[in-house]
Design a protein around this motif. Structure first.
Motif, PDB file in Angstrom:
ATOM      1  N   ILE A  15       0.909  -1.773   0.279  1.00 48.41           N
ATOM      2  CA  ILE A  15      -0.047  -0.016  -0.047  1.00 48.41           C
ATOM      3  C   ILE A  15       0.791   1.597  -0.512  1.00 48.41           C
ATOM      4  CG2 ILE A  15      -1.620  -1.073   1.420  1.00 48.41           C
ATOM      5  CD1 ILE A  15      -0.826   0.645   3.773  1.00 48.41           C
ATOM      6  N   PHE A  16       0.556   2.713  -0.200  1.00 52.19           N
ATOM      7  CA  PHE A  16       0.982   3.753  -0.683  1.00 52.19           C
ATOM      8  C   PHE A  16       0.913   5.149   0.401  1.00 52.19           C
ATOM      9  CE2 PHE A  16       0.496   0.992  -4.311  1.00 52.19           C
ATOM     10  CZ  PHE A  16       2.030   1.391  -4.682  1.00 52.19           C
ATOM     11  N   ASN A  17      -0.135   4.279   1.413  1.00 54.43           N
ATOM     12  CA  ASN A  17      -0.352   5.283   2.011  1.00 54.43           C
ATOM     13  C   ASN A  17      -1.498   4.504   3.268  1.00 54.43           C
ATOM     14  OD1 ASN A  17      -2.526   6.913   3.419  1.00 54.43           O
ATOM     15  ND2 ASN A  17      -2.848   7.920   1.908  1.00 54.43           N
ATOM     16  N   GLU A  18      -0.610   4.612   4.168  1.00 50.03           N
ATOM     17  CA  GLU A  18      -0.605   3.931   5.440  1.00 50.03           C
ATOM     18  C   GLU A  18      -1.899   4.520   6.278  1.00 50.03           C
ATOM     19  OE1 GLU A  18       2.362   5.962   8.308  1.00 50.03           O
ATOM     20  OE2 GLU A  18       1.796   8.449   7.829  1.00 50.03           O
ATOM     21  N   TYR A  42       4.381   1.583   1.656  1.00 49.72           N
ATOM     22  CA  TYR A  42       5.529   1.209   0.238  1.00 49.72           C
ATOM     23  C   TYR A  42       5.511   3.135   0.735  1.00 49.72           C
ATOM     24  CZ  TYR A  42       8.897   2.435  -3.345  1.00 49.72           C
ATOM     25  OH  TYR A  42       9.782   3.032  -4.963  1.00 49.72           O
ATOM     26  N   LEU A  43       6.038   3.967   1.654  1.00 55.22           N
ATOM     27  CA  LEU A  43       5.490   5.466   1.078  1.00 55.22           C
ATOM     28  C   LEU A  43       6.436   6.132   0.617  1.00 55.22           C
ATOM     29  CD1 LEU A  43       4.479   5.032   5.584  1.00 55.22           C
ATOM     30  CD2 LEU A  43       3.253   4.112   3.716  1.00 55.22           C
ATOM     31  N   ASN A  44       7.726   6.312   1.053  1.00 56.79           N
ATOM     32  CA  ASN A  44       8.026   6.998  -0.670  1.00 56.79           C
ATOM     33  C   ASN A  44       9.060   6.659  -1.771  1.00 56.79           C
ATOM     34  OD1 ASN A  44       7.957   9.460   1.869  1.00 56.79           O
ATOM     35  ND2 ASN A  44       9.599   8.133   2.841  1.00 56.79           N
ATOM     36  N   ASP A  45       8.922   7.143  -2.543  1.00 57.32           N
ATOM     37  CA  ASP A  45       9.029   6.335  -3.700  1.00 57.32           C
ATOM     38  C   ASP A  45      10.154   7.412  -4.690  1.00 57.32           C
ATOM     39  OD1 ASP A  45       8.541   4.866  -6.422  1.00 57.32           O
ATOM     40  OD2 ASP A  45       8.301   6.275  -7.505  1.00 57.32           O
ATOM     41  N   SER A  60      11.699 -13.007  -0.776  1.00 53.10           N
ATOM     42  CA  SER A  60      10.849 -13.920   0.343  1.00 53.10           C
ATOM     43  C   SER A  60       9.808 -14.800   0.358  1.00 53.10           C
ATOM     44  CB  SER A  60       9.830 -12.865   0.585  1.00 53.10           C
ATOM     45  OG  SER A  60       9.255 -11.915  -0.465  1.00 53.10           O
ATOM     46  N   GLY A  61      10.407 -15.131  -1.364  1.00 53.29           N
ATOM     47  CA  GLY A  61       9.593 -16.259  -1.835  1.00 53.29           C
ATOM     48  C   GLY A  61       8.178 -16.023  -2.890  1.00 53.29           C
ATOM     49  N   THR A  62       8.615 -14.712  -3.065  1.00 52.56           N
ATOM     50  CA  THR A  62       6.638 -13.635  -3.344  1.00 52.56           C
ATOM     51  C   THR A  62       6.218 -14.677  -4.545  1.00 52.56           C
ATOM     52  OG1 THR A  62       7.752 -12.158  -2.344  1.00 52.56           O
ATOM     53  CG2 THR A  62       5.980 -11.998  -4.297  1.00 52.56           C
ATOM     54  N   MET A  63       4.977 -15.130  -4.314  1.00 51.64           N
ATOM     55  CA  MET A  63       4.179 -16.089  -5.245  1.00 51.64           C
ATOM     56  C   MET A  63       3.421 -14.496  -6.653  1.00 51.64           C
ATOM     57  SD  MET A  63       1.397 -18.280  -3.985  1.00 51.64           S
ATOM     58  CE  MET A  63       0.263 -17.443  -2.863  1.00 51.64           C
ATOM     59  N   LEU A  64       2.298 -13.971  -5.648  1.00 53.63           N
ATOM     60  CA  LEU A  64       2.103 -12.996  -5.904  1.00 53.63           C
ATOM     61  C   LEU A  64       1.810 -11.794  -5.122  1.00 53.63           C
ATOM     62  CD1 LEU A  64      -0.492 -12.036  -7.575  1.00 53.63           C
ATOM     63  CD2 LEU A  64      -1.877 -13.038  -4.800  1.00 53.63           C
ATOM     64  N   ILE A  65       2.444 -10.638  -5.988  1.00 47.26           N
ATOM     65  CA  ILE A  65       2.028  -9.485  -5.110  1.00 47.26           C
ATOM     66  C   ILE A  65       0.908  -8.711  -6.308  1.00 47.26           C
ATOM     67  CG2 ILE A  65       3.470  -6.754  -5.662  1.00 47.26           C
ATOM     68  CD1 ILE A  65       5.524  -8.317  -7.094  1.00 47.26           C
ATOM     69  N   GLY A  66       0.564  -7.891  -4.663  1.00 49.14           N
ATOM     70  CA  GLY A  66      -0.813  -7.123  -4.957  1.00 49.14           C
ATOM     71  C   GLY A  66      -0.565  -5.849  -4.675  1.00 49.14           C
ATOM     72  N   PHE A  67      -1.164  -4.608  -5.200  1.00 47.39           N
ATOM     73  CA  PHE A  67      -1.268  -2.976  -4.751  1.00 47.39           C
ATOM     74  C   PHE A  67      -2.572  -3.005  -4.999  1.00 47.39           C
ATOM     75  CE2 PHE A  67       2.902  -1.789  -7.723  1.00 47.39           C
ATOM     76  CZ  PHE A  67       3.465  -2.342  -6.839  1.00 47.39           C
ATOM     77  N   SER A  68      -3.040  -1.982  -3.544  1.00 49.72           N
ATOM     78  CA  SER A  68      -3.997  -2.137  -3.012  1.00 49.72           C
ATOM     79  C   SER A  68      -3.857  -0.261  -3.219  1.00 49.72           C
ATOM     80  CB  SER A  68      -4.574  -1.931  -1.884  1.00 49.72           C
ATOM     81  OG  SER A  68      -5.111  -1.504  -1.733  1.00 49.72           O
TER      82      SER A  68
END
Length: 180
Positions: A15-18, A42-45, A60-68
């Motif tokens: 997420i981009f906003n806490e 993810y608060l600062n790009d 981290s053995g990631t199988m999927l990334i989700g952005f909200s």
């Protein structure tokens, strides 16, 4: 239970906003159903944070990334997705949240699929299908591009009994802030 075998891999929710705490329920739902999950603020790009997120995803053995995200974070999400799609090829990237729900067409060139509406059933279905090696794009609520055409899957019924959702804990050991 899904996700409890040796092939289980992690879902990373970003997420981009806490203040965007809705996806915490998605985190709880995934972990409750045996799918390891990490929750990233993810608060600062900036370049250092992009590198940190890329390394986190790879390690981290990631199988999927989700952005909200909402519309005010769309450009950040689009830029970060371009970077991750190049650096972490083969890991599906799903967009969800307010912006993808109201304007999924603006998203489909930047992700593998956009989830419109409620993501609880959709994300769990995607994780189950990825664990089984099945095509996750057949899951409800997804919009994606295939052969230049926009595909819109059937919408899942709304959750009317909120008591079926897990209780959301604000922070756990799986919540990480990337904010240099």
């Amino acid at each position: 239970m899904p996700g409890e075998n040796d092939n289980s891999r992690t879902t990373v929710l970003v997420i981009f906003n806490e203040n965007n705490q809705g996806p915490v329920v998605l985190y709880e739902l995934l972990t409750k159903n045996g799918h390891p999950c990490k929750f990233i603020y993810y608060l600062n790009d900036n370049h250092a944070n992009k590198l940190a997120l890329k390394d986190f995803v790879r390690n981290s053995g990631t199988m999927l990334i989700g952005f909200s995200f909402a519309s005010q974070s769309a450009e950040t999400a689009f830029g970060l997705s371009a970077y991750l799609r190049q650096e972490c090829q083969g890991i599906p990237l799903i967009f969800g949240g307010v912006h993808p729900t109201v304007d999924p067409v603006s998203c489909v060139d930047h992700c593998d699929a956009a989830c419109i509406g409620e993501g609880e059933k959709t994300l769990l279905e995607i994780a189950d299908k990825l664990d089984k090696g099945e095509d996750y794009r057949s899951s409800g609520n997804l919009v994606y591009k295939k052969d230049g055409r926009i595909i819109r899957n059937e919408i899942n019924p709304l959750i009317t009994d909120m008591d079926v959702l897990p209780v959301r804990r604000p922070y756990t050991e799986d919540h990480v802030a990337i904010k240099q």
